[in-house]
Design an enzyme around this catalytic site. Sequence first.
Site, PDB file in Angstrom:
ATOM      1  N   GLN A  35      -6.038  -5.473  -1.689  1.00  0.00           N
ATOM      2  CA  GLN A  35      -5.470  -4.138  -1.788  1.00  0.00           C
ATOM      3  C   GLN A  35      -5.033  -3.557  -0.443  1.00  0.00           C
ATOM      4  OE1 GLN A  35      -8.930  -3.008  -4.582  1.00  0.00           O
ATOM      5  NE2 GLN A  35      -7.286  -1.639  -5.196  1.00  0.00           N
ATOM      6  N   HIS A  45     -12.943 -10.210  -5.045  1.00  0.00           N
ATOM      7  CA  HIS A  45     -12.526  -8.926  -5.606  1.00  0.00           C
ATOM      8  C   HIS A  45     -11.132  -9.110  -6.225  1.00  0.00           C
ATOM      9  CE1 HIS A  45     -12.892  -4.304  -5.199  1.00  0.00           C
ATOM     10  NE2 HIS A  45     -11.803  -4.535  -5.907  1.00  0.00           N
ATOM     11  N   GLU A  84     -18.671   1.637  -4.985  1.00  0.00           N
ATOM     12  CA  GLU A  84     -17.416   2.381  -5.162  1.00  0.00           C
ATOM     13  C   GLU A  84     -17.688   3.621  -5.980  1.00  0.00           C
ATOM     14  OE1 GLU A  84     -14.108   0.323  -6.955  1.00  0.00           O
ATOM     15  OE2 GLU A  84     -14.552  -1.513  -5.846  1.00  0.00           O
ATOM     16  N   ASP A 131       2.418  -7.465  -0.629  1.00  0.00           N
ATOM     17  CA  ASP A 131       2.780  -8.365   0.471  1.00  0.00           C
ATOM     18  C   ASP A 131       2.460  -7.748   1.833  1.00  0.00           C
ATOM     19  OD1 ASP A 131       3.645  -9.975  -1.501  1.00  0.00           O
ATOM     20  OD2 ASP A 131       5.746 -10.071  -0.893  1.00  0.00           O
ATOM     21  N   GLU A 175     -16.862  -6.145 -10.124  1.00  0.00           N
ATOM     22  CA  GLU A 175     -16.465  -5.739 -11.467  1.00  0.00           C
ATOM     23  C   GLU A 175     -16.100  -6.915 -12.383  1.00  0.00           C
ATOM     24  OE1 GLU A 175     -13.759  -2.444 -11.509  1.00  0.00           O
ATOM     25  OE2 GLU A 175     -15.195  -1.171 -10.454  1.00  0.00           O
TER      26      GLU A 175
HETATM   27  C1  BGC Z   1     -11.791  -1.549  -8.451  1.00  0.00           C
HETATM   28  C2  BGC Z   1     -10.876  -1.239  -7.291  1.00  0.00           C
HETATM   29  C3  BGC Z   1      -9.893  -0.171  -7.700  1.00  0.00           C
HETATM   30  C4  BGC Z   1     -10.670   1.082  -8.017  1.00  0.00           C
HETATM   31  C5  BGC Z   1      -9.835   2.324  -8.290  1.00  0.00           C
HETATM   32  C6  BGC Z   1     -12.239  -0.331  -9.215  1.00  0.00           C
HETATM   33  O1  BGC Z   1     -12.212  -0.616 -10.560  1.00  0.00           O
HETATM   34  O2  BGC Z   1     -12.890  -2.308  -8.023  1.00  0.00           O
HETATM   35  O3  BGC Z   1     -10.255  -2.418  -6.892  1.00  0.00           O
HETATM   36  O4  BGC Z   1      -8.910   0.045  -6.763  1.00  0.00           O
HETATM   37  O5  BGC Z   1     -11.462   0.821  -9.136  1.00  0.00           O
HETATM   38  O6  BGC Z   1      -8.986   2.175  -9.355  1.00  0.00           O
END
Ligand code: BGC
Length: 528
Positions: free
Chosen positions: A21, A169, A428, A99, A214
């Site tokens: 990301q 990830h 997160e 990219d 996840e």
């Molecule tokens: C994921 C991230 C994603 C974030 C926000 C999570 O489900 O691990 O990669 O960017 O949510 O959408």
Amino acid sequence: MTTAVDFPKDFLFGTSSSAYQIEGAVNEGVSGERRFHLCVKDVFIKKQKYSDVFSVRSAKDIPKEYINRVKLVGYSKGSIIFKVVDKIVDKLTSVADADIACDSYHKTDVDVALLKELGVQVYRFSLSWSRILPTGYDHEPNGEAIQHYQDFIDKLLANNIQPLVTMYHCDLPQVLQEAGGWTNNFMIGCFSSYARFLFKTFGDKVKLWTTINEPRLVSEGYGGIYGLAPFDHDLGATYSGIGDYLSIHNMLLAHAVAYRIYEKDFKPTQNGGVSICPDTTWAFPNDGNNENDKKASELVLQHYVGMFIEPLVTGEFPKIVLESIKDTNERKKFSTWRLVPFTDEEKKLLIGAYDFMAFNYYRALRVTMMSEDKIKDETDLKKIDQRIEIVGDYADPSIPIDDYNGFYNILTWLSKKCKKDTKFIICENGLKDIDNPLITAEVKTKSKIEYHRGILVELSKAIKDGINVFGYCVWSFMDSYEWIMGYKDKFGIYEVDFENPDRPRTKKGCFNFFNKLFQDKKLPVDST
Ligand code: BGC
């Protein structure tokens, strides 16, 4: 009135990101003649050229010109996602590629300086499997990429920032996908040798590892959920309730084998810890007095979260999940058993395979049970297994959903489920900026701070209740490539200008709030 909320002195505050990301540089880090295998998401994006998805907070916000031209494809973190059936793309959405993304592969000095400025104690990021092992297997590691990550980790440590490293990830090397990816059990061996390689290469410096981010989300890509790699929506009916379950089975075992490798060969000298990192949610029954709605909320909990926790506690999938699959099979006259049980040998690997428990949390849901009529017409096996309906438009304030209480509930549930004295870390948690040019930056900042405040108050309550939580990471460090949402969804504490080739980062209005929180380990009393 807001009151002061304290966190323990040694609590770790930080932010998170993931390689695909933010890094960009998709073709770099390869030496000699070695070919760089694009990760599965990359290939997938390039196949998707003529679709478009967008999200709105509520169905009434669909732009006029799109009404009657959209198809509902799902719900994500407080938004409803639609696909415009006949539109050729705007560059901020799903076909946007990664990219360059935030160009973080070239900006490690800048990024570490920003993390330091923000005052974090921990930084949660992921390593790119396809960059480190370009063939997918561990026989030809890529020296340049390894050096890159060594340097980055050194820079973090030199600034007193503890690395919390995700091994995988969402960016599977394409070559492994071509062999079936997570639906093929050869992945258990591939992942665990990748993990061994990482422990050997970085384990003297990295003490907090998570294996798979996840896994539920990853599995959905194998169930044909629209927009998620590797399969697309049109295949949904073919793979749903099959490909997803196969991949869950294999990911759990891959995690467990990696954990056992660490436990035996590395932990005694490296003294770190390993966890998996499931996404979590809490589903409130639409009507708390209705037994069916209560069952729906239990089904969500077990299908979404229990599915990944229960095998690590008992070696079995949750009972209610197995019963629901059995029931679907009977109704639909399907005689293949779709969720393969673990053997006794595998159970031994799984039970207790975590040193701490990491998890992600965003929003809670409100659910009711799918009606019998709908079940009859439904062809998607997993939807029937789960048999729940998310109630209405859950971003609509007239249907209140208590995300904060949901967070408290899931944390409490996890602490009861996991082994005694388990330590938890939230990898997160975040809220994307309101996507509406008419709303001022000030209002956007306020709503973000209010959300984190709500979660953090509950977190502190849980810690006071005796739940051992040692860290919390905000998603995300900076605006980044948001999978099917391209660059439209913005979760960052820093804003990134994706129009500028240099990808400059600037502090958003919420910066001071987080900076103060991270430094003082105390929730700031005012909102700025
Ligand atoms: C994921 C991230 C994603 C974030 C926000 C999570 O489900 O691990 O990669 O960017 O949510 O959408």
